[in-house]
Design an enzyme around this catalytic site. Structure first.
Site, PDB file in Angstrom:
ATOM      1  CB  THR A  32      -0.869   0.009   1.196  1.00  0.00           C
ATOM      2  OG1 THR A  32      -0.119   0.353   2.423  1.00  0.00           O
ATOM      3  CG2 THR A  32      -1.663  -1.387   1.335  1.00  0.00           C
ATOM      4  CG  ASP A  56      -3.852   9.644   3.829  1.00  0.00           C
ATOM      5  OD1 ASP A  56      -3.056   9.320   4.706  1.00  0.00           O
ATOM      6  OD2 ASP A  56      -3.954  10.991   3.382  1.00  0.00           O
ATOM      7  CG  ASN A  83       7.666   1.021   6.299  1.00  0.00           C
ATOM      8  OD1 ASN A  83       8.785   1.162   6.826  1.00  0.00           O
ATOM      9  ND2 ASN A  83       7.545   1.486   5.114  1.00  0.00           N
ATOM     10  CB  SER A 134       8.971   1.846  16.928  1.00  0.00           C
ATOM     11  OG  SER A 134       9.523   2.986  17.896  1.00  0.00           O
ATOM     12  CE1 TYR A 148      10.115   9.413  12.838  1.00  0.00           C
ATOM     13  CE2 TYR A 148      12.109   9.288  14.313  1.00  0.00           C
ATOM     14  CZ  TYR A 148      11.098   8.818  13.295  1.00  0.00           C
ATOM     15  OH  TYR A 148      11.455   7.378  12.908  1.00  0.00           O
ATOM     16  CE  LYS A 152       8.265   6.046  13.891  1.00  0.00           C
ATOM     17  NZ  LYS A 152       7.423   5.290  13.110  1.00  0.00           N
ATOM     18  CB  THR A 183      15.908   5.098   3.735  1.00  0.00           C
ATOM     19  OG1 THR A 183      15.687   5.992   4.948  1.00  0.00           O
ATOM     20  CG2 THR A 183      16.282   3.662   4.111  1.00  0.00           C
TER      21      THR A 183
END
Length: 271
Positions: A32, A56, A83, A134, A148, A152, A183
């Site tokens: 997705t 979404d 994710n 996480s 952020y 988490k 990434t």
């Protein structure tokens, strides 16, 4: 044994790498993303083994519809990997109201909606595994990523409680806590608050430390996620990356030391 796995945020990064790892070994994958054009290569390469769906995760109604459609398509949903999410860079003072709310909408409420949609499906089938992506920053905070970090930490607390609530239904819960990886999490995927110049010095120090970190190779996480998914009794928490455990050992040692140092005051406060 062949599994059916749903992954949110499968358009890039960990999500895309893991989707391909599962597909290569013969699993079914529901991939997705907010824009499924980014998933065309998976659909072309793996045919009926992959179902690509627009999602979404901040839309609760859509989330329930998509997970229901995924379950109906393959007849089972063995694993759900939460994710989807992103990083918000900026100090606490710098973050706007909209940035703060959107960070929690994606990272916390998105994870919550997917979990809520998955639980009844897995409960009715008598088994399942919910994996929450996480971060090591869900355990210890660093400056300039405070919201952020907070998102988490919320995922950690929510998922630990959830694990105890759903284990009797045969549903496992795992928190994957990655360190920094190469990434685009800190690049195109990130949001940056409007800077206030009094924090420029601090920001420079933080960015210098991040630049000098030994970032992990995201492709190396594929074997790790396969092992987590295949484990009969998977861990509640697992670090991805070699720098996490030494750092967290020190963080917890410092916390325990401070609690011990103030224990007399703490005990007196009990009454």
């Amino acid at each position: 044994m062949k599994k059916t796995i749903l992954i949110t945020g499968a358009s890039r990064g960990f999500g895309k790498i893991w989707a391909e790892a599962f597909l290569k070994r013969g699993d079914n994958v529901i991939a997705t993303a907010r824009n499924i054009d980014s998933l065309k290569d998976l659909a072309e390469a793996y045919g009926s083994s992959v179902l690509t769906l627009e999602l979404d995760v901040t839309d609760r109604t859509q989330t329930f519809e998509v997970l229901g459609k995924a379950h109906a398509h393959f007849g089972v949903l063995d694993v759900v990997i939460n994710n989807a999410g992103y990083g918000l860079f900026g100090t606490i003072e710098e973050a706007s109201e909209q940035e703060a709310r959107e960070q929690f909408e994606a990272n916390v409420f998105g994870t919550l909606w997917v979990s809520q949609a998955a639980i009844p499906l897995m409960r009715n089938q008598g088994h399942g595994h919910i994996i929450q992506v996480s971060s090591v920053l869900g355990i210890a905070s660093i400056p300039n990523l405070g919201l952020y970090n907070a998102s988490k930490w919320a995922v950690e607390a929510m998922s630990e409680a959830m694990a105890a609530e759903i284990k009797a239904f045969g549903i496992h819960t795992t928190l994957v806590e990655p360190v920094g990886y190469s990434t685009d999490w800190s690049g195109a995927s990130a949001v940056h608050s409007k800077p206030i110049d009094v924090y420029d010095g601090l920001r420079a120090v933080v960015y210098e430390e991040l630049k000098n970190m030994p970032f992990g190779n995201p492709d190396a996480t594929a074997d790790a996620i396969l092992k987590v998914v295949d484990e009969e009794v998977p861990p509640l928490r697992i670090f991805f990356g070699k720098t996490a455990l030494p750092w967290i050992n020190q963080v917890y040692a410092d916390r325990l030391s401070q609690w011990e140092a103030w224990n007399e005051v703490s005990v007196a406060a009990h009454g």
